[in-house]
Every structure is written in structure tokens, then in C-alpha cells.
Design a protein around this motif. Structure first.
Motif, PDB file in Angstrom:
ATOM      1  N   GLU A  85       6.742   3.709   6.135  1.00  0.00           N
ATOM      2  CA  GLU A  85       6.152   2.212   6.068  1.00  0.00           C
ATOM      3  C   GLU A  85       5.374   1.890   4.840  1.00  0.00           C
ATOM      4  O   GLU A  85       5.460   0.957   4.205  1.00  0.00           O
ATOM      5  N   GLY A  86       4.719   2.777   4.057  1.00  0.00           N
ATOM      6  CA  GLY A  86       3.901   2.517   2.956  1.00  0.00           C
ATOM      7  C   GLY A  86       4.581   3.160   1.706  1.00  0.00           C
ATOM      8  O   GLY A  86       5.239   4.238   1.854  1.00  0.00           O
ATOM      9  N   GLY A  88       0.199   2.656   5.957  1.00  0.00           N
ATOM     10  CA  GLY A  88       0.251   1.951   4.475  1.00  0.00           C
ATOM     11  C   GLY A  88      -0.545   2.931   3.589  1.00  0.00           C
ATOM     12  O   GLY A  88      -1.352   3.896   4.049  1.00  0.00           O
ATOM     13  N   PHE A 120      -3.698  -0.495   6.469  1.00  0.00           N
ATOM     14  CA  PHE A 120      -3.414  -0.604   5.250  1.00  0.00           C
ATOM     15  C   PHE A 120      -4.539  -0.611   4.350  1.00  0.00           C
ATOM     16  O   PHE A 120      -5.586  -1.172   4.443  1.00  0.00           O
ATOM     17  N   ASN A 135      -3.083  -6.771   9.194  1.00  0.00           N
ATOM     18  CA  ASN A 135      -1.897  -5.834   8.713  1.00  0.00           C
ATOM     19  C   ASN A 135      -1.925  -5.661   7.115  1.00  0.00           C
ATOM     20  O   ASN A 135      -3.098  -5.318   6.713  1.00  0.00           O
ATOM     21  N   GLY A 136      -1.201  -5.861   6.322  1.00  0.00           N
ATOM     22  CA  GLY A 136      -1.228  -5.838   5.004  1.00  0.00           C
ATOM     23  C   GLY A 136      -2.166  -6.628   4.338  1.00  0.00           C
ATOM     24  O   GLY A 136      -2.673  -7.457   4.913  1.00  0.00           O
ATOM     25  N   ASP A 175       4.133  -8.514   7.545  1.00  0.00           N
ATOM     26  CA  ASP A 175       3.740  -7.203   7.761  1.00  0.00           C
ATOM     27  C   ASP A 175       2.921  -6.961   6.359  1.00  0.00           C
ATOM     28  O   ASP A 175       1.622  -7.008   6.083  1.00  0.00           O
ATOM     29  N   GLY A 176       3.778  -6.536   5.326  1.00  0.00           N
ATOM     30  CA  GLY A 176       3.144  -6.199   3.883  1.00  0.00           C
ATOM     31  C   GLY A 176       2.839  -7.393   2.945  1.00  0.00           C
ATOM     32  O   GLY A 176       3.920  -8.206   3.133  1.00  0.00           O
ATOM     33  N   ASN A 180       6.377  -2.733   3.909  1.00  0.00           N
ATOM     34  CA  ASN A 180       5.439  -2.871   2.604  1.00  0.00           C
ATOM     35  C   ASN A 180       6.284  -2.960   1.601  1.00  0.00           C
ATOM     36  O   ASN A 180       7.635  -2.982   1.516  1.00  0.00           O
ATOM     37  N   CYS A 216       5.624  -2.755  -3.124  1.00  0.00           N
ATOM     38  CA  CYS A 216       5.074  -2.521  -4.193  1.00  0.00           C
ATOM     39  C   CYS A 216       6.072  -2.608  -5.332  1.00  0.00           C
ATOM     40  O   CYS A 216       7.350  -2.864  -5.270  1.00  0.00           O
TER      41      CYS A 216
END
Length: 288
Positions: free
Chosen positions: A17-18, A57, A102, A154-155, A204-205, A250, A252
Motif C-alpha cells: 500500500e505504501g 502508508g 499515512f 487518508n493520504g 487515497d494517496g 499511494n 511517490c
């Protein structure tokens, strides 16, 4: 962007998830077996930590620790690369944080954490949502609830200048924004962007790039898009057949000049990635 151009890396991860990208090209992800995964640039995947629960997260602090919001056991944990960990948060202002979702470390060393709900049954907060989510800020060792009354927090992220906090309010299908005072206290919530963002998806993220675009994952929609600085939603990827995206959760940025997006997910076993037009906003653990 065409879905067949998206690549993946890593293998054998459960519910990553993260996800976070390190400067050396390594990825760290959460793993639902109560640990974290390390994915080398060549895709070799190893696992570390014994955290229990369900890691969700993650972020990385300036000490090189993986900060884990463990939504399965109600702890925020700091996991070292050697597998040792410590618990950073279980309560704030006398309240049990049952569903940390998160974490985000800012340039001042403050740790911001979303707590999705106060219910023990997390699923009930999704099918019968109430405004019992919040955001906690840990500064100088003190944990304070700084935002409350959120429908499934959430995020979250801060912007480049760290003047505002942004939170995905999942069960209202929008993004909340709060101004940050010098003392870390927040102003009133305002909605940033469309409300709701989209009928088809729940956010979400979230993560910023250096063009001040706020990227958003939509697990139900199985899609990824971003809000422009003017608050316009633009979709980048939609994968209704689940060919590559597996309920993205998520996002990045890493790789050379942080111009690659890496996607965490609820159902995936690998990490999808693709090039982006702007570098991702540099996080505290990223030096280049």
C-alpha cells in the motif's frame, strides 16, 4: 498515457500500500504480512522487520528509518533497515489512534499522521462513514490532534513551502486543505479542487510534484491523476481491466531527478512505475 507502457518492478509483495523511493534507486514498501519489502534497482525483493498488524502508508525520516502507519495494530512505528523497530504513537490527546493510515515528515522534523477512524471495525467506516477521522502532529515528542471531523482521513502531504497541509478525505471524495500557523496549529478546513473529485472514484494517496501538481490515486476507479495548481483534475492513467494497476493506493517519486512515479496498491504484488513531466517534490530523505 497508455497502460501498456507502464512497467513494474519487484515481486512477491503482499498489499504494498505504501511505497517510498530512496536516492540509491531502492524502493521500500509496506507488506501485509507485518513487515516491509526492499526492492533493489534490479528488482530483487527482500523483506525486513517484524511489525505485526498490517503496515499501510510509509515515509522515511532523516535518520533513514522507515516510518510505518500500521493500520492493523493501531501503531505508528519507526523501522530500521536492520529490522529493529520502536513505537512512536498509539494515542494523542488521550484518544486511541486505532487506524493510522499515512505518515509524513516535514522539513522541521514534525511527523504528521492521518488516523482514518476511531472504530475498531475499519470496514464499517467505509460502508457507513462518519466524521471520526483526524490528523495528528508529533513535534518535540508531543502528539497533538490538529485536525478532526474528517470522513476517513487518508493520504496527506504538505506543499513545497510547508504553508498548507493537504488530506484526502476519502469518504467525501475530496481533498481538504489547511493553512499551517507558525506554532503548527491549523486553520479551518477548505476543499481544494472539485467537490466531489469524481463520481467514479474515491481519493487515497496524494503527493506533490515540483510543478505544484497534487497527484492522487483512486483505488476504486483504478486510476491515477493530478490536481493542477488551479484545482483542475487531470487524469493520467485509467486501467478498468486491472491489467497493471491493482487498486492504486499511494504514489511517490524517485529515480534520476525524481522524474519517475512509483505506485503502491492494495491488491498488487509488484510496483508499477512510469515517467512524469515534473520532478516529484523532494522529501526529507531525498538529497538529490
Amino acid at each position: 498515457m497508455k497502460i501498456d507502457t507502464i512497467q513494474t518492478i519487484g515481486s512477491g509483495i503482499i498489499r504494498p500500500e505504501g511505497v517510498m523511493a530512496l536516492d540509491d534507486g531502492t524502493l521500500w514498501t509496506a507488506d501485509a504480512r507485518g513487515c516491509c519489502a526492499q526492492v533493489a534497482p534490479d528488482g530483487r525483493t527482500t523483506f525486513f522487520g517484524d511489525l505485526g498488524g498490517v503496515p499501510n502508508g510509509i515515509c522515511v525520516d532523516t535518520h533513514g528509518r522507515c516510518i510505518v502507519a500500521n493500520i492493523g495494530n493501531g501503531q505508528v512505528q519507526a523501522l530500521r533497515p536492520d529490522g529493529r523497530h520502536e513505537v512512536l504513537l498509539t494515542h494523542a490527546d488521550g484518544r486511541r489512534m486505532r487506524a493510522p493510515n499515512f505518515p509524513f515528515v516535514d522539513q522541521r522534523g514534525r511527523l504528521w499522521v492521518s488516523n482514518s477512524t476511531e472504530r475498531e471495525n475499519l470496514e464499517s467506516a467505509l460502508w457507513d462513514p462518519t466524521p471520526d477521522g483526524c490528523v495528528v502532529c508529533i513535534a518535540d515528542g508531543v502528539a497533538r490532534i490538529v485536525a478532526d471531523g474528517i470522513y476517513f482521513a487518508n493520504g496527506l502531504t504538505l506543499d513545497r513551502n510547508e504553508t498548507h497541509l493537504y488530506v484526502a478525505q476519502t469518504m467525501r471524495r475530496n481533498i481538504l486543505r489547511y493553512s499551517i500557523g507558525d506554532d503548527g496549529r491549523l486553520g479551518p478546513a477548505e476543499v481544494f479542487g472539485p467537490d466531489p473529485l469524481a463520481e467514479a472514484g474515491i481519493p487515497d494517496g496524494i503527493a506533490f510534484d515540483e510543478g505544484d501538481n497534487l497527484w492522487i490515486t483512486f483505488p476504486r476507479w483504478n486510476a491515477v491523476g493530478f490536481l493542477t495548481p488551479a484545482g483542475e483534475l487531470r487524469m493520467v492513467l485509467e486501467d478498468p481491466a486491472h491489467r497493471v494497476l491493482q487498486r492504486p493506493a499511494n504514489i511517490c517519486f524517485g529515480g534520476p531527478r525524481r522524474k519517475t512515479a512509483f505506485i503502491g496498491s492494495l491488491d498488487g504484488t509488484t510496483i508499477p512505475f512510469f515517467p512524469v513531466p515534473y520532478p516529484g517534490m523532494r522529501l526529507v530523505h531525498q538529497k538529490r
